[in-house]
Design a protein around this motif. Structure first.
Motif, PDB file in Angstrom:
ATOM      1  N   ASP A 159      73.597 -72.505  95.211  1.00  0.00           N
ATOM      2  CA  ASP A 159      72.465 -71.957  95.943  1.00  0.00           C
ATOM      3  C   ASP A 159      72.433 -70.453  95.709  1.00  0.00           C
ATOM      4  N   ARG A 160      71.272 -69.922  95.330  1.00  0.00           N
ATOM      5  CA  ARG A 160      71.160 -68.486  95.010  1.00  0.00           C
ATOM      6  C   ARG A 160      71.462 -67.596  96.215  1.00  0.00           C
ATOM      7  N   ASN A 161      70.975 -67.991  97.387  1.00  0.00           N
ATOM      8  CA  ASN A 161      71.214 -67.177  98.584  1.00  0.00           C
ATOM      9  C   ASN A 161      72.704 -67.127  98.925  1.00  0.00           C
TER      10      ASN A 161
END
Length: 199
Positions: free
Chosen positions: A34-36
């Motif tokens: 997940d990028r976040n």
């Protein structure tokens, strides 16, 4: 002329700048890719929480002080400012792996810093997980103790009602409908039913 200028600049850069080596280490996270999450973890890894423990473990305040501060020990803040630019992080797509890249003049120094960052991050996450488990365990113990306390209080009240109603032990083991019991026995049978329903 242009070509000669470019060639001269390239030669000068090669001769003046020290040789650099890159070392990498990988961290496996338990979080889905997940990028976040990656952004948050990068901020954590480059923070004083993680890099501060790396600085202490490798005595980088002293090492960098000898190299850049005339032999005087640097502060954690100064050492962080020197270390951060040489630490790059990347996310291995579709894996949950974070790759730590460290660029230094010596390969052993680059490897040592990269591996110590990975170890510090793992230790930090293990400590957080242990604290969370201890918190959950304590919460469950507290709930169990509270439930046991309520049960003990209800049992005491039931015993008092049994004595007040002159109900013998054998009769007290029966299951009776409070509505069909004699008036003086109704509080006991009602409390018994309430206690059973609460279990």
């Amino acid at each position: 002329v242009w070509c000669l200028t470019f060639l001269a600049a390239a030669c000068l850069t090669f001769l003046v700048l020290p040789e650099s080596f890159e070392s990498s280490a990988r961290i496996k996270t338990d979080h889905p890719p997940d990028r976040n999450f990656f952004k948050v973890e990068c901020e954590l890894i480059k923070s004083e929480v993680i890099l501060g423990s790396v600085i202490e473990a490798l005595k980088l305040k002293e090492v960098r002080g000898r190299r850049y501060n005339g032999g005087r020990k640097l502060t954690v803040k100064q050492t962080l400012e020197l270390l951060r630019p040489f630490v790059e992080l990347s996310f291995v797509r579709d894996t949950g792996l974070i790759e730590i890249h460290v660029l230094r003049e010596r390969p052993d120094e680059a490897a040592s810093i990269a591996n110590t960052i990975a170890d510090a991050y793992r230790q930090y996450r293990a400590n957080q997980s242990a604290q969370l488990s201890q918190g959950l365990e304590k919460g469950l113990k507290d709930q169990l103790e509270a439930a046991n306390g309520k049960f003990a209080a209800a049992r005491q009240e039931l015993d008092k009602l049994q004595k007040a109603s002159n109900i013998g032990e054998t009769t007290a083991q029966e299951a009776r409908d409070p509505a069909s019991a004699e008036a003086k026995e109704r509080p006991f049978w009602q409390k018994k039913r309430d206690l059973k329903d609460s279990l």
